[in-house]
Design an enzyme around this catalytic site. Structure first.
Site, PDB file in Angstrom:
ATOM      1  N   HIS A 482      64.104  43.994  78.311  1.00 12.62           N
ATOM      2  CA  HIS A 482      63.160  44.069  77.194  1.00 12.62           C
ATOM      3  C   HIS A 482      63.885  43.848  75.865  1.00 12.62           C
ATOM      4  O   HIS A 482      63.465  43.032  75.038  1.00 12.62           O
ATOM      5  CB  HIS A 482      62.461  45.438  77.197  1.00 12.62           C
ATOM      6  N   GLU A 483      64.971  44.580  75.650  1.00 10.47           N
ATOM      7  CA  GLU A 483      65.687  44.459  74.373  1.00 10.47           C
ATOM      8  C   GLU A 483      66.345  43.083  74.240  1.00 10.47           C
ATOM      9  O   GLU A 483      66.413  42.521  73.148  1.00 10.47           O
ATOM     10  CB  GLU A 483      66.728  45.575  74.231  1.00 10.47           C
ATOM     11  N   HIS A 486      63.859  40.789  72.798  1.00  9.77           N
ATOM     12  CA  HIS A 486      63.819  40.808  71.332  1.00  9.77           C
ATOM     13  C   HIS A 486      64.973  39.976  70.769  1.00  9.77           C
ATOM     14  O   HIS A 486      64.809  39.245  69.790  1.00  9.77           O
ATOM     15  CB  HIS A 486      63.944  42.244  70.812  1.00  9.77           C
ATOM     16  N   GLU A 511      55.952  43.298  70.173  1.00 12.27           N
ATOM     17  CA  GLU A 511      56.448  43.729  71.483  1.00 12.27           C
ATOM     18  C   GLU A 511      56.045  42.784  72.611  1.00 12.27           C
ATOM     19  O   GLU A 511      56.626  42.823  73.694  1.00 12.27           O
ATOM     20  CB  GLU A 511      55.958  45.147  71.807  1.00 12.27           C
ATOM     21  N   TYR A 655      52.243  48.875  71.098  1.00 15.85           N
ATOM     22  CA  TYR A 655      52.901  48.795  72.398  1.00 15.85           C
ATOM     23  C   TYR A 655      51.870  48.530  73.507  1.00 15.85           C
ATOM     24  O   TYR A 655      52.155  47.835  74.484  1.00 15.85           O
ATOM     25  CB  TYR A 655      53.669  50.087  72.701  1.00 15.85           C
TER      26      TYR A 655
END
Length: 721
Positions: A482-483, A486, A511, A655
């Protein structure tokens, strides 16, 4: 060794050689330069002569340059091991924020921007968006309020809110609490963790120190057999950083006051106006509908977990009069036990197949194949070369940090993309969660030359030991993916202005790209390609594994298909409870930010509201269930809720709403073939590349070929629509 075309980046990485004094001095110089540019515009330009080129462009170009230094100046407070540097970074960030408030309330500059808007010049789409956003920003920063006491009060509030945000996060970063436990109290907790903990002396002889950092906290809540240990840890963790309690309350009241000065009914109305949802009613309806659909599933899940708890207590001969309650500190423990008993899911066994470094390599390979990228780790002599006469250590902020140069592959033109940093292990004073930080945005400079971005992942995974490397639980694999999502968004973005670079989108969309990529962590072929049993990494690890496991023969190098199947079968186990937890955060956020009057905001008992709402929504009991007084003030979870102070205020619903968009994108385009490189590149160029330079809804429509739909979201959750 990397191919020659990927050896020499055309832009040097930033250096991390600041001193406390240089951070403050550099900040003051940045501010002075920007102020001079604004003063010169006002001096040389009138409403009659104001154009985009002479009014907005000089400021935009200065914003670009400022971001190159300012982001890193503020970054030190999240990662530096030196208290003096963190303090100086905090001071510098306050100076920058104060200047930002001053700039955003300059009526003389606003008058010229307004004149440009009225002129209706023919501009390229991104410049037009910059003009409209800037114009609206001045109004939202108080310039629609007549000069006088109210505007002055608004400015005071903005400055104080900036201080609160900085100190709130500083308290979280520097939190170093924990508890002393006996080894008996930690019965069931993985031995690897227990043996790594600090040993007590004197009055704490025979005990170990368990911190509130995630690598200590979560395994203990999952595995500690003693409910009292879990309760003590959970409640203590909810009461860390209690100095943030008054700061949180003050922020809520000041936000409400500021919104009313601007003519809004409350802070939520002010914040949501320029997001995709547009109105608080849209958000409240979405959250309320989701709660109604999830609540029955949550109740059923708790009934099954309670049956498991009763059986467990009976088997262990325990009768503590709590068999009819399912507590907050029970959930991670019995959720894990259910996965083991009913789904043969051994989280520890699965983690053996996901050593941190091989998992990262596997993830980067997926991104290479999907998006047409090449990642080249910069080590040793290459670091020295890029340090330009300095030391290789100058281009990272800590010895644990990894740095990669990122490139387009040959199919995408072999050009340079930017720098990716990984800072993966906990340490004192470091940001305590997992997040992506933009260090330097990309943009086009005044000469038409591209400036390349630098982005950092800051995480807190368990450190390696002599017997084992750092091993990731599956939920940590998802977090890392997930990170990194980003980070990729940050790297491949191509915008003219830094203002719109990368993840600088509205909060209820930001997100979605990362959430979509989480699906790759639930795809059998990708899970297998990411896996690599740690015993294959070295002969020492192999020997240690054989001793610990008692196995004489080698285990499989990649995760077996039956384990993958068991894991994927658990994707939606207790899913309603997980989403109800997210709903609690989102509905609490809306509750505190949309009071009907300021008097109502002042009367609000925030602590009780946080705990009572959690009980009502998640259906899990807290200590109040053991207290006949029904006391809801036992913990201050809001004091650790950095999101609501750090930009997600009246926006945490994002989110969940982003999940609608991310699921729609995955189902529509990638579900049939997650490694479709053609679609991956289309996604890169249509969605990620745009950053915030275009209306997010238009970006979605361009990619999907239609309006977004909630159908896939509800289908994924198993909820009829």
């Amino acid at each position: 060794m990397a191919p020659s075309q990927y050896r020499v980046p055309p832009q040097l990485p930033p250096k991390f050689t600041a001193t406390p004094q240089s951070l403050v001095d550099d900040t003051k110089q940045l501010i002075e330069r920007s102020r001079k540019i604004q003063d010169a515009i006002v001096k040389d330009v009138s409403r009659d002569t104001a154009t985009f080129k002479n009014t907005l462009l000089p400021v935009a170009l200065d914003d670009n340059k400022m971001a190159i230094e300012a982001h890193i100046i503020g970054f030190y407070q999240a990662v530096s091991t030196k208290q003096e540097l963190r303090d100086a970074s905090t001071e510098a960030e306050k100076l920058l924020d104060d200047f930002g408030i001053e700039s955003s309330m300059r009526e003389d500059v606003f008058s010229l921007v307004d004149a440009v808007l009225q002129r209706k010049e023919a501009l390229d789409p991104e410049s037009q968006r910059l003009l409209e956003k800037d114009h609206k920003s001045y109004i939202r920063n108080g310039l629609g309020v007549p000069a006088g006491p109210q505007r002055d009060r608004f400015k005071e509030i903005k400055k104080r809110l900036s201080e609160i945000s900085i100190f709130f996060q500083k308290n979280l970063n520097e939190e170093n609490g924990g508890l002393w436990f006996t080894l008996e109290e930690l019965d069931g907790v993985p031995e690897d963790l227990v043996t790594s903990l600090k040993k007590g002396e004197g009055e704490n002889e025979g005990k170990v120190w368990l911190s509130f950092k995630y690598p200590d906290l979560f395994p203990t809540l999952k595995y500690a057999n003693h409910a009292d240990t879990r309760k003590k840890l959970f409640v203590s963790n909810e009461n860390k950083c209690n100095q943030n309690v008054p700061l949180f309350r003050e922020a809520i009241l000041l936000r409400d006051e500021a919104a009313r000065i601007l003519g809004y009914s409350n802070h939520a109305e002010f914040r949501i106006e320029d997001k995709m949802a547009k109105t608080p009613k849209t958000v409240d309806d979405f959250l309320g509908d989701l709660r109604e659909r999830l609540a029955p599933g949550g109740k059923q899940e708790i009934e099954k977990l309670l049956d498991l708890k009763k059986t467990d207590l009976k088997e262990r001969g325990l009768n503590d009069n709590t068999a009819s309650n399912y507590f907050l500190w029970d959930h991670r423990y019995y959720d894990r036990l259910m996965l083991e008993k009913d789904y043969s899911l051994d989280q520890q066994k699965i983690a053996e197949y996901f050593p941190l470094q091989t998992s990262i390599s596997g993830m980067l390979k997926i991104f290479e194949e999907l998006f047409g990228l090449v990642f080249v780790e910069i080590t040793g002599g290459d670091r020295e070369k890029l340090a330009e006469g300095g030391k290789g250590s100058d281009i990272v902020w800590h010895e644990d940090v990894q740095i990669f140069s990122v490139w387009d592959d040959e199919g995408e033109g072999s050009g340079f993309v930017g720098y990716l940093y990984l800072d993966l292990f906990p340490r004192d004073g470091k940001y305590g969660h997992a997040a992506n930080f933009n260090l330097q945005p990309g943009y086009i400079d005044e000469n038409g030359k591209r400036r390349y971005p630098a982005t950092a992942l800051v995480c807190n995974f368990s450190k390696p030991t002599p017997k084992k490397p750092s091993l990731l639980k599956h939920d940590e694999v998802v977090t890392l993916f997930h990170e990194l999502g980003h980070g990729i968004h940050d790297l491949v973005s191509r915008t003219t202005y830094s203002r719109f670079h990368g993840t600088n989108t509205v909060r209820d969309f930001v997100e979605a790209p990362s959430q979509m990529l989480e699906n790759w962590c639930w795809t059998p072929s990708q899970l297998r390609s990411l896996s690599h049993h740690y015993s294959y990494l070295s002969s020492d690890y192999e020997a240690a594994y054989k001793v610990e496991s008692g196995e004489s023969k080698k285990t499989s190098e990649q995760i077996p298909y039956d384990l993958i199947s068991n894991l994927i079968n658990t994707k939606h186990v207790n899913d309603a409870l997980f989403n109800l937890r997210q709903l609690h955060f989102g509905m609490f956020d809306m509750k505190v930010h949309e009071p009907t009057s300021h008097a109502e905001a002042e009367k609000l008992d925030i602590t009780s509201t946080y705990n009572k709402l959690r009980n009502e929504i998640s259906q899990l009991d807290g200590p109040e269930a053991l207290d006949k007084k029904n006391d809801w003030t036992w913990g201050n979870g809001q004091a650790t809720f950095g999101h609501l102070i750090g930009g997600y205020d009246a926006g945490y619903y994002g989110y969940l709403s982003s999940q609608v968009y991310s699921t729609d994108m995955f189902y529509t385009v990638f579900k049939a073939n997650p490694m479709n490189g053609e679609e991956g590149r289309r996604y890169r160029h249509t969605v990620l590349e745009k950053g915030g330079s275009k209306e997010e809804m238009e970006i979605l429509k361009d990619f999907l070929g239609r309006d977004p739909s909630t159908e896939a979201f509800y289908k994924e959750l198993g909820i009829s629509r």
